[in-house]
Design a protein around this motif. Structure first.
Motif, PDB file in Angstrom:
ATOM      1  N   LYS A 186      51.275  29.220  30.556  1.00 43.33           N
ATOM      2  CA  LYS A 186      50.187  29.327  31.316  1.00 43.33           C
ATOM      3  C   LYS A 186      50.356  28.618  32.559  1.00 43.33           C
ATOM      4  CE  LYS A 186      46.653  30.500  27.732  1.00 43.33           C
ATOM      5  NZ  LYS A 186      45.416  30.221  27.129  1.00 43.33           N
ATOM      6  N   VAL A 187      49.950  29.318  33.739  1.00 36.25           N
ATOM      7  CA  VAL A 187      50.027  28.895  35.154  1.00 36.25           C
ATOM      8  C   VAL A 187      48.631  29.020  35.888  1.00 36.25           C
ATOM      9  CG1 VAL A 187      51.424  28.441  37.295  1.00 36.25           C
ATOM     10  CG2 VAL A 187      52.543  28.851  35.087  1.00 36.25           C
ATOM     11  N   ARG A 188      48.135  28.019  36.464  1.00 38.83           N
ATOM     12  CA  ARG A 188      46.972  28.399  37.097  1.00 38.83           C
ATOM     13  C   ARG A 188      47.417  28.721  38.534  1.00 38.83           C
ATOM     14  NH1 ARG A 188      42.215  30.129  35.570  1.00 38.83           N
ATOM     15  NH2 ARG A 188      41.058  28.928  37.275  1.00 38.83           N
ATOM     16  N   VAL A 189      46.940  29.731  39.158  1.00 37.91           N
ATOM     17  CA  VAL A 189      47.220  29.752  40.543  1.00 37.91           C
ATOM     18  C   VAL A 189      46.097  30.229  41.391  1.00 37.91           C
ATOM     19  CG1 VAL A 189      49.652  30.602  39.935  1.00 37.91           C
ATOM     20  CG2 VAL A 189      48.092  32.313  40.152  1.00 37.91           C
ATOM     21  N   HIS A 231      40.958  33.586  47.636  1.00 39.31           N
ATOM     22  CA  HIS A 231      40.035  32.512  47.206  1.00 39.31           C
ATOM     23  C   HIS A 231      39.664  32.702  45.848  1.00 39.31           C
ATOM     24  CE1 HIS A 231      38.121  36.314  48.007  1.00 39.31           C
ATOM     25  NE2 HIS A 231      37.121  36.226  47.473  1.00 39.31           N
ATOM     26  N   ARG A 232      40.512  33.236  45.103  1.00 38.05           N
ATOM     27  CA  ARG A 232      40.176  33.206  43.594  1.00 38.05           C
ATOM     28  C   ARG A 232      41.313  32.403  42.873  1.00 38.05           C
ATOM     29  NH1 ARG A 232      35.142  35.746  43.615  1.00 38.05           N
ATOM     30  NH2 ARG A 232      35.171  37.380  44.564  1.00 38.05           N
ATOM     31  N   GLU A 233      40.682  32.027  41.487  1.00 41.86           N
ATOM     32  CA  GLU A 233      41.713  31.385  40.784  1.00 41.86           C
ATOM     33  C   GLU A 233      42.162  32.328  39.464  1.00 41.86           C
ATOM     34  OE1 GLU A 233      40.763  27.597  39.386  1.00 41.86           O
ATOM     35  OE2 GLU A 233      40.957  26.502  41.736  1.00 41.86           O
ATOM     36  N   LEU A 234      43.254  32.415  39.283  1.00 39.34           N
ATOM     37  CA  LEU A 234      43.953  33.198  38.154  1.00 39.34           C
ATOM     38  C   LEU A 234      44.651  32.415  37.246  1.00 39.34           C
ATOM     39  CD1 LEU A 234      44.005  35.126  40.860  1.00 39.34           C
ATOM     40  CD2 LEU A 234      44.560  36.963  39.134  1.00 39.34           C
ATOM     41  N   THR A 235      44.778  32.762  35.635  1.00 34.61           N
ATOM     42  CA  THR A 235      45.745  32.187  34.931  1.00 34.61           C
ATOM     43  C   THR A 235      46.862  33.163  34.679  1.00 34.61           C
ATOM     44  OG1 THR A 235      44.075  30.607  33.926  1.00 34.61           O
ATOM     45  CG2 THR A 235      46.076  31.161  32.595  1.00 34.61           C
ATOM     46  N   PRO A 276      40.113  45.821  31.136  1.00 32.24           N
ATOM     47  CA  PRO A 276      40.090  44.979  29.985  1.00 32.24           C
ATOM     48  C   PRO A 276      38.919  44.155  29.783  1.00 32.24           C
ATOM     49  CG  PRO A 276      42.157  44.777  31.075  1.00 32.24           C
ATOM     50  CD  PRO A 276      41.069  45.673  32.095  1.00 32.24           C
ATOM     51  N   ALA A 277      38.548  43.790  28.288  1.00 31.69           N
ATOM     52  CA  ALA A 277      37.297  42.948  28.228  1.00 31.69           C
ATOM     53  C   ALA A 277      37.239  41.416  28.961  1.00 31.69           C
ATOM     54  CB  ALA A 277      37.019  42.932  26.777  1.00 31.69           C
ATOM     55  N   HIS A 278      38.424  41.089  29.185  1.00 29.37           N
ATOM     56  CA  HIS A 278      38.558  39.572  29.855  1.00 29.37           C
ATOM     57  C   HIS A 278      38.802  39.881  31.218  1.00 29.37           C
ATOM     58  CE1 HIS A 278      42.835  40.921  30.035  1.00 29.37           C
ATOM     59  NE2 HIS A 278      42.822  41.157  28.726  1.00 29.37           N
ATOM     60  N   THR A 279      38.353  40.954  31.873  1.00 32.96           N
ATOM     61  CA  THR A 279      38.338  41.174  33.303  1.00 32.96           C
ATOM     62  C   THR A 279      37.497  40.112  33.855  1.00 32.96           C
ATOM     63  OG1 THR A 279      39.335  43.451  33.050  1.00 32.96           O
ATOM     64  CG2 THR A 279      38.371  42.674  35.221  1.00 32.96           C
ATOM     65  N   PRO A 280      38.012  39.325  34.845  1.00 30.74           N
ATOM     66  CA  PRO A 280      37.237  38.401  35.836  1.00 30.74           C
ATOM     67  C   PRO A 280      35.834  39.318  36.209  1.00 30.74           C
ATOM     68  CG  PRO A 280      39.405  38.218  36.337  1.00 30.74           C
ATOM     69  CD  PRO A 280      39.465  39.323  35.521  1.00 30.74           C
ATOM     70  N   ALA A 281      34.940  38.491  36.334  1.00 30.16           N
ATOM     71  CA  ALA A 281      33.677  39.221  37.009  1.00 30.16           C
ATOM     72  C   ALA A 281      33.845  39.674  38.487  1.00 30.16           C
ATOM     73  CB  ALA A 281      32.372  38.155  36.852  1.00 30.16           C
ATOM     74  N   TRP A 282      34.738  38.811  39.075  1.00 27.38           N
ATOM     75  CA  TRP A 282      34.750  39.201  40.491  1.00 27.38           C
ATOM     76  C   TRP A 282      35.487  40.455  40.737  1.00 27.38           C
ATOM     77  CZ3 TRP A 282      39.832  39.174  41.266  1.00 27.38           C
ATOM     78  CH2 TRP A 282      40.713  38.227  40.533  1.00 27.38           C
ATOM     79  N   PRO A 300      43.705  39.515  44.847  1.00 37.17           N
ATOM     80  CA  PRO A 300      43.738  38.900  43.564  1.00 37.17           C
ATOM     81  C   PRO A 300      43.585  39.960  42.675  1.00 37.17           C
ATOM     82  CG  PRO A 300      42.308  37.775  45.325  1.00 37.17           C
ATOM     83  CD  PRO A 300      42.940  38.935  45.839  1.00 37.17           C
ATOM     84  N   THR A 301      42.926  40.849  42.735  1.00 28.57           N
ATOM     85  CA  THR A 301      42.846  42.199  41.608  1.00 28.57           C
ATOM     86  C   THR A 301      44.148  42.630  41.349  1.00 28.57           C
ATOM     87  OG1 THR A 301      40.637  42.539  42.282  1.00 28.57           O
ATOM     88  CG2 THR A 301      41.555  44.120  40.999  1.00 28.57           C
ATOM     89  N   LEU A 302      45.011  43.069  42.173  1.00 24.74           N
ATOM     90  CA  LEU A 302      46.214  43.264  42.059  1.00 24.74           C
ATOM     91  C   LEU A 302      47.169  42.555  41.708  1.00 24.74           C
ATOM     92  CD1 LEU A 302      48.609  45.550  42.746  1.00 24.74           C
ATOM     93  CD2 LEU A 302      48.845  44.537  44.995  1.00 24.74           C
ATOM     94  N   VAL A 303      47.075  41.027  41.984  1.00 24.62           N
ATOM     95  CA  VAL A 303      47.837  40.274  40.942  1.00 24.62           C
ATOM     96  C   VAL A 303      47.514  40.083  39.721  1.00 24.62           C
ATOM     97  CG1 VAL A 303      48.383  37.748  40.971  1.00 24.62           C
ATOM     98  CG2 VAL A 303      48.570  38.821  43.153  1.00 24.62           C
TER      99      VAL A 303
END
Length: 302
Positions: A4-7, A11-15, A74-80, A107-110
């Protein structure tokens, strides 16, 4: 455990996980490279994704493994992540609505690239800010070659299609499908006529003109050696591969905007095969050949 890598993307953080996973074994192309491709092509690709409900084909085990289509976010899609809940007539999963994701930003594309969503598919219409479906702003002709026909034959049909469109004051933007065929996108903003009816009439006319070369009917038994003009892609329930989307082939090919000069000069199928690296080079040199400013006239190639 999965890597797992946090990036931080804008202005969004993704794992992101399993970045070293090889998704295209023949090319050794990893998930990290898929994400890098989509990040770098985003300035061109996002214009074609924005506002359009998303369907993806996910390949968690790579292109040689099992895949699945995903329309519902997906159920785990970020709220943003922007979403739009729309009716789902004829759903094979017996649901009345689907909550689609809308890829409006990097961020959504990534995020979706990080889910091994290799292929992005979108309809010819968008949603407004409230998530309501708008009328189609694009009409598409999907040119599908029946073996032994190839994209070379598709190009010949596309050139005749360009002439037919010009008779009605329309222009088209060609792109490869990233597989064997190609599409021609036609701006349709503000037109009252149903693009489905228009595209069907054009396909039938072209079949009558060149019955030895063109077929407008879907039956596969009619297609060998001919180019099927699939007008039904204008059905609001259908999607077409988004410009710049990767395809799940042995090597990472992509659906690539091309110029009419390239259509005219296509002599071999390989002339119009573009990999992720090719696409990034083309965008750097040529920009987006399907960018909105180009749609006032036919885009010429390099």
């Amino acid at each position: 455990m999965a890597e797992k890598v946090r990036v931080r993307v804008d202005h969004r953080e993704l794992t992101l996980t399993n970045l070293g996973k090889v998704l295209y074994p023949e090319a050794g192309f990893t998930k990290a490279e898929v994400i890098d491709y989509y990040s770098r092509v985003a300035p061109a690709m996002l214009a074609h994704l924005k506002g359009r409900p998303l369907t993806v084909k996910r390949y968690p085990g790579g292109v040689d493994g099992q895949f699945f289509f995903e329309k519902n976010r997906p159920a785990h899609t970020p709220a943003w992540v922007r979403t739009a809940r729309l009716p789902a007539p004829g759903s094979t999963k017996d649901r009345d609505t689907i909550e689609y994701a809308i890829v409006d930003d990097l961020p959504t594309l990534v995020y979706f690239a990080g889910l091994a969503a290799l292929e992005f598919h979108t309809p010819m219409w968008r949603v407004d800010e409230e998530g309501r479906a708008l009328p189609p702003d694009i009409m598409v002709f999907d040119l599908d070659p029946g073996a032994p026909a190839t994209i070379v034959e598709c190009c010949r049909v596309a050139l005749r299609l360009r002439e037919v469109l010009a008779e009605d004051g329309l222009t088209g933007d060609p792109k490869t499908s990233g597989n064997k065929g190609m599409q021609v996108y036609v701006p349709w903003m503000g037109r009252e006529e149903n693009p489905w009816d228009y595209a069907k009439a054009v396909a039938q006319r072209m079949e009558q003109e060149r019955p030895e070369e063109i077929v407008s009917q879907m039956a596969k038994k009619l297609r060998p050696g001919k180019v099927f003009i699939d007008w039904s892609q204008n059905n609001p329930a259908k999607t077409t591969v988004t410009p710049y989307s990767l395809r799940a082939n042995p090597i990472p090919t992509a659906s690539t905007p091309i110029g009419w000069e390239e259509v005219e000069n296509c002599a071999r199928p390989d002339d119009l095969v573009f990999t992720a690296a090719d696409v990034l080079d083309r965008v750097a040199r040529l920009g987006d050949l399907m960018a909105p400013p180009k749609r006032s006239g036919a885009a010429e190639g390099p």
